[in-house]
Design a protein around this motif. Structure first.
Motif, PDB file in Angstrom:
ATOM      1  N   ASN A 171      -2.709  17.006  -0.397  1.00 51.84           N
ATOM      2  CA  ASN A 171      -4.051  16.443  -0.342  1.00 51.84           C
ATOM      3  C   ASN A 171      -4.751  17.002   0.894  1.00 51.84           C
ATOM      4  N   GLY A 228      -1.896  -0.424  -3.513  1.00 55.08           N
ATOM      5  CA  GLY A 228      -0.459  -0.696  -3.580  1.00 55.08           C
ATOM      6  C   GLY A 228       0.358   0.556  -3.374  1.00 55.08           C
ATOM      7  N   SER A 252       0.858  -1.197   0.000  1.00 54.27           N
ATOM      8  CA  SER A 252       0.000   0.000   0.000  1.00 54.27           C
ATOM      9  C   SER A 252       0.890   1.243   0.000  1.00 54.27           C
ATOM     10  N   GLY A 253       0.279   2.384  -0.242  1.00 52.02           N
ATOM     11  CA  GLY A 253       1.017   3.641  -0.159  1.00 52.02           C
ATOM     12  C   GLY A 253       1.474   3.890   1.272  1.00 52.02           C
ATOM     13  N   MET A 254       0.637   3.520   2.234  1.00 56.13           N
ATOM     14  CA  MET A 254       1.014   3.722   3.636  1.00 56.13           C
ATOM     15  C   MET A 254       2.250   2.896   3.984  1.00 56.13           C
ATOM     16  N   SER A 280       1.349   6.189  -3.580  1.00 59.49           N
ATOM     17  CA  SER A 280       0.239   5.266  -3.442  1.00 59.49           C
ATOM     18  C   SER A 280      -0.059   4.874  -4.891  1.00 59.49           C
ATOM     19  N   THR A 284       2.152  11.034  -5.165  1.00 61.97           N
ATOM     20  CA  THR A 284       0.919  10.330  -5.536  1.00 61.97           C
ATOM     21  C   THR A 284       0.011  11.152  -6.448  1.00 61.97           C
ATOM     22  N   THR A 314      -2.036   2.810  -5.765  1.00 61.98           N
ATOM     23  CA  THR A 314      -3.501   2.658  -5.769  1.00 61.98           C
ATOM     24  C   THR A 314      -4.144   3.686  -6.696  1.00 61.98           C
ATOM     25  N   LYS A 315      -3.476   4.845  -6.832  1.00 64.10           N
ATOM     26  CA  LYS A 315      -4.076   6.004  -7.499  1.00 64.10           C
ATOM     27  C   LYS A 315      -3.715   5.999  -8.991  1.00 64.10           C
ATOM     28  N   TYR A 326      -2.026  14.117   3.428  1.00 68.28           N
ATOM     29  CA  TYR A 326      -3.104  13.119   3.444  1.00 68.28           C
ATOM     30  C   TYR A 326      -3.369  12.700   4.908  1.00 68.28           C
ATOM     31  N   ASP A 368       6.078  12.676  -1.437  1.00 69.87           N
ATOM     32  CA  ASP A 368       4.913  11.877  -1.824  1.00 69.87           C
ATOM     33  C   ASP A 368       4.419  12.424  -3.165  1.00 69.87           C
TER      34      ASP A 368
HETATM   35  N1  PLP Z   1      -0.383   9.487  -0.011  1.00 68.35           N
HETATM   36  C1  PLP Z   1      -1.410  10.178  -0.530  1.00 68.35           C
HETATM   37  C2  PLP Z   1      -1.179  11.568  -1.052  1.00 68.35           C
HETATM   38  C3  PLP Z   1      -2.694   9.625  -0.559  1.00 68.35           C
HETATM   39  O1  PLP Z   1      -3.712  10.345  -1.075  1.00 68.35           O
HETATM   40  C4  PLP Z   1      -2.895   8.318  -0.044  1.00 68.35           C
HETATM   41  C5  PLP Z   1      -4.225   7.679  -0.044  1.00 68.35           C
HETATM   42  O2  PLP Z   1      -5.230   8.315  -0.300  1.00 68.35           O
HETATM   43  C6  PLP Z   1      -1.799   7.634   0.491  1.00 68.35           C
HETATM   44  C7  PLP Z   1      -0.562   8.239   0.478  1.00 68.35           C
HETATM   45  C8  PLP Z   1      -1.958   6.262   1.074  1.00 68.35           C
HETATM   46  O3  PLP Z   1      -2.031   5.303   0.075  1.00 68.35           O
HETATM   47  P1  PLP Z   1      -2.755   3.880   0.216  1.00 68.35           P
HETATM   48  O4  PLP Z   1      -4.198   4.131   0.436  1.00 68.35           O
HETATM   49  O5  PLP Z   1      -2.420   3.178  -1.044  1.00 68.35           O
HETATM   50  O6  PLP Z   1      -2.146   3.200   1.419  1.00 68.35           O
END
Ligand code: PLP
Length: 388
Positions: free
Chosen positions: A149, A209, A77-79, A196, A176, A198-199, A102, A174
């Motif tokens: 964000n 991811g 994940s991004g986290m 992330s 993302t 995921t985006k 975020y 970051d």
């Molecule tokens: N960084 C940013 C800027 C995000 O917007 C997000 C999730 O919304 C994340 C990190 C975390 O990513 P993930 O949800 O894939 O763990």
């Protein structure tokens, strides 16, 4: 010497036509968790998928190349990617973090700091006095999220990278919101990039991811070893799907940001809209900096409406093409209300400090026809204004 391939070409062609077993055009998916040894004491290139996996390696190589980095670690994940960067900190080390990142990143950082894993100072990175003061405390790691964000605040990566270098700190960005198609922080002096995936990188809202890309090979190897120990590496299937998404990253970003610009221009003068946050608008405070450090303005934007209570609810329930959901960066358009969704866990006081009001709405602009998206917003705003 062959000319280096452009990032756009890398994103499309990575792994294509390289299958030596059957000549498959697209790279095969290796789901096996474990690999045979050739003989006693004779490990092959791959042993165990938590450590390394061919499908995950293919995505990692692509992301490292797109960001201009040495190595990429593909995480679940991004986290997990952000946490991997935070793992470089010791108990007495200071992290200089943005006050408006975020909500999940904010909570992770705060949670780790509360448990004594490191110290943290949240600052407004656009306030040069505050930033200088923050650097005066000798941070070991600086986190930048740009555009942020949900307020789309643009931060000067090259300037902070040089301040970090002077202070002996590493800089993690970051990336993302823009993806490597529109911004390359390592080329502006950052040490690490987190995503992330995921985006935008995956782009189809069907994988969670992340990835951490390092500028330095040794840093990458150390973090890769740590990712193996902590088991935060992604599943091969997620990596495979994400690589499929990467192949269309550039055209997706181009079309989505064009639509975002049209929507920002529609919303800015609208009577039910108080303020639009989009660095693509010339009046936005981040416009000049974004134009110089980014390759595009991206497809995320936020706005404050004058609609409150039931009028706001009516607006959201009238929308047909913007779906009320968390996350962003997919081909479908989404709307979020940060105060009750993505940034709820940050707490009211931290939201107020960051400038995230209850009237703020965030749009992730997808690939639908821009005129249809504008019609959808226009009809819903009218419905909201007519609500009792
Ligand atoms: N960084 C940013 C800027 C995000 O917007 C997000 C999730 O919304 C994340 C990190 C975390 O990513 P993930 O949800 O894939 O763990």
């Amino acid at each position: 010497m062959t000319k280096p391939k452009s990032a756009r070409t890398v994103s499309v062609s990575q792994g294509i036509g390289q299958d030596t077993s059957f000549g498959a055009v697209t790279p095969p998916l290796y789901l096996s968790s474990t690999y045979t040894f050739e003989g006693f004491g004779q490990a092959r290139e791959y042993e165990y998928s938590r450590t390394r996996n061919p499908s995950r390696d293919q995505l990692a190589a692509t992301l490292a190349s797109l960001e201009g980095g040495a190595l990429a670690i593909v995480t679940a994940s991004g986290m997990a990617a952000l946490d991997l960067a935070l793992s470089t900190l010791r108990a007495d080390d200071l992290l200089l973090a943005p006050h408006d990142c975020y909500g999940g990143s904010y909570r992770l950082i705060q949670g780790r700091a509360e448990r004594g894993h490191f110290k943290v100072l949240f600052v407004n990175q656009n306030d040069s006095l505050m930033l200088r003061e923050g650097f005066g405390h000798r941070p070991r790691l600086v986190l930048v999220e740009t555009p942020s964000n949900p307020l789309m605040r643009v931060v000067d990566i090259a300037a902070i990278a040089s301040m970090a270098r002077e202070a002996g700190a590493k800089l993690v960005v970051d990336n993302t919101f823009l993806s490597p198609a529109l911004q390359n922080p390592l080329l502006l002096g950052a040490d690490y990039v987190v995503h992330s995936t995921t985006k935008y990188i995956n782009g189809h809202s069907d994988v969670v991811g992340g990835a951490l890309v390092t500028a330095d090979q040794a840093d990458g190897e150390e973090l890769s070893a740590w990712a193996n120990l902590t088991g935060v590496t992604s599943s091969p299937f997620d990596a495979y799907l994400t690589l499929r998404g990467v192949r269309t990253l550039f055209p997706r970003m181009e079309a989505q940001q064009r639509a975002a610009m049209a929507i920002a221009e529609f919303l800015a003068p609208h009577p039910a809209v108080e303020h639009v946050y989009y660095p693509g608008l010339p009046a936005d405070p981040g416009h000049t900096l974004a134009a110089s450090q980014q390759k595009g303005f991206g497809a995320m934007l936020s706005f404050e409406t004058s609609l409150g209570g039931s009028a706001l609810q009516k607006f959201i329930s009238t929308l047909r093409l913007f779906t009320l959901a968390e996350s962003l960066g997919g081909v479908e358009s989404l709307i979020a209300h940060p105060a009750t969704m993505t940034h709820l866990g940050m707490g009211e006081a931290a939201r107020a400090t960051a400038g995230i009001s209850d009237a703020l709405l965030r749009l992730s602009v997808g690939l639908e026809e821009p005129a249809d998206l504008i019609d959808d917003l226009s009809e819903a705003l009218d419905a909201g204004r007519a609500a009792p």
